[in-house]
Enzyme design. Structure first.
Site, PDB file in Angstrom:
ATOM      1  CD  GLU A 170      56.246   8.931 -12.097  1.00  0.00           C
ATOM      2  OE1 GLU A 170      55.179   8.451 -11.898  1.00  0.00           O
ATOM      3  OE2 GLU A 170      57.254   8.109 -12.478  1.00  0.00           O
ATOM      4  CD  GLU A 312      57.656   3.115  -6.924  1.00  0.00           C
ATOM      5  OE1 GLU A 312      58.339   2.777  -5.984  1.00  0.00           O
ATOM      6  OE2 GLU A 312      56.530   2.421  -7.041  1.00  0.00           O
TER       7      GLU A 312
END
Length: 352
Positions: A170, A312
């Site tokens: 994310e 991420e």
């Protein structure tokens, strides 16, 4: 709410899988957590000869209305800028996915700004960021359901290409605030146990964040249904990640769970469908305050502890080689019988 059919893992093969693991040319249990991992992957795939095919990481990006309250060290436009960095191949997750041969897909779940000139971005934008949950729910229940459905649809599409192992990442400035409140509500832990420094807040900034999140928690304290709690505090990237986790588990994929934000999404997913937990491999323990307590709540043993706090999906890519090792030893390592090696005649110690 979208309809999901997630089956608890069938345990019929469990004994046969364990027998195969124990029969390898090693003392029983000598490969430690790799043995647990090999057993889990085989059980998810319902086979004695597991395979990992076309591993993917999905990175969901979105903006958060709560960023207006100064709860992050970085300005909101960094979300958009980091998506561009993903697209140019310059972020940590790009480096690690290239290294591991993992496909990376970047999803605009609700970023403030347009990516019409960047066809590589998967457009699943619900809105240009959530509302400020200090004053009102971050999104409507209808938007939450839309985001769940979008994430699930993407996971099913990825599974249809032959992928059977999927990681979740994310990007979203202020999403540690959203995750903190989701953790608080779904674990029942005091807010102080869940609160961390996110992108590197100093003491004064952390105190301000605590004040804001305490007020926000009180604002929505009457909400009890998991979908309502998720809509109140979640970001569009978090909710789409929840939907993708549920959709992937429905398809029988191995789910790679990253750090604090991804695990908060999983807390919401398990509140909606508890069986999703059985499909999850927990890649690492984040440096972010609260993640260890999240993992304990889920009875999860992470594969790595590298003091990461980037998100991420980086933990997924870093842990993936351990999945490869677990599957390879199960498939390729000789058994005592095939190698002609004598086994120990000593009985295993009995533990209480």
């Amino acid at each position: 709410m979208p309809d999901f059919h997630i089956r608890p893992l069938n345990q019929e093969l469990a004994a046969a899988i364990q027998h195969k693991i124990d029969g390898k040319t090693k003392p029983v249990g000598a490969l430690g957590q790799l043995e647990v991992l090999a057993h889990q992957v085989a059980l998810i795939q319902q086979t004695l000869t597991s395979q990992l095919r076309q591993p993917h990481v999905l990175v969901f990006a979105a903006d958060h209305g709560i960023a207006a309250e100064g709860v992050s060290k970085y300005p909101q436009e960094v979300t958009y800028q980091m998506v561009l960095n993903f697209l140019s191949g310059g972020a940590a997750i790009n480096v690690f996915c290239r290294q591991q041969g993992m496909a990376l897909k970047v999803v605009d779940a609700g970023v403030k700004g347009s990516f019409t000139d960047f066809p590589a971005v998967i457009n699943q934008k619900i809105a240009e960021g959530t509302r400020n949950f200090l004053h009102e729910p971050a999104m409507s229940v209808a938007q939450c359901e839309q985001a769940l459905a979008a994430g699930a649809k993407l996971a099913r599409e990825v599974a249809a290409t032959g992928c059977n192992v999927l990681g979740f990442g994310e990007m979203g400035i202020a999403n540690t605030s959203a995750a903190t409140l989701l953790m608080h509500r779904f674990t029942g832990r005091p807010l102080t146990d869940c609160l961390g420094r996110g992108t590197g807040l100093d003491d004064e900034q952390l105190s301000h964040k605590a004040t804001i999140l305490t007020a926000a928690a009180q604002q929505h304290a009457a909400l009890t249904k998991p979908l309502e709690v998720l809509a109140a505090f979640g970001g569009f990237e978090i909710v789409q990640m929840v939907g993708a986790m549920l959709g992937a588990a429905e398809q029988g994929l191995v789910l790679l769970i990253d750090g604090f934000i991804a695990t908060a999404a999983l807390l919401a997913a398990t509140a909606l469908h508890p069986a999703v937990r059985e499909y999850c491999v927990f890649c690492h323990q984040s440096e972010e305050t609260g993640h260890q307590l999240m993992l304990a709540h889920l009875h999860a043993q992470p594969l790595l502890n590298l003091n990461l706090r980037l998100g991420e999906g980086t933990g997924c890519a870093l842990a993936y080689p351990l999945l490869v090792a677990a599957v390879n030893f199960l498939n390729e390592m000789a058994s005592f019988e095939s190698a002609g090696v004598s086994q120990s005649t000593e009985p295993m110690p009995v533990t209480a």
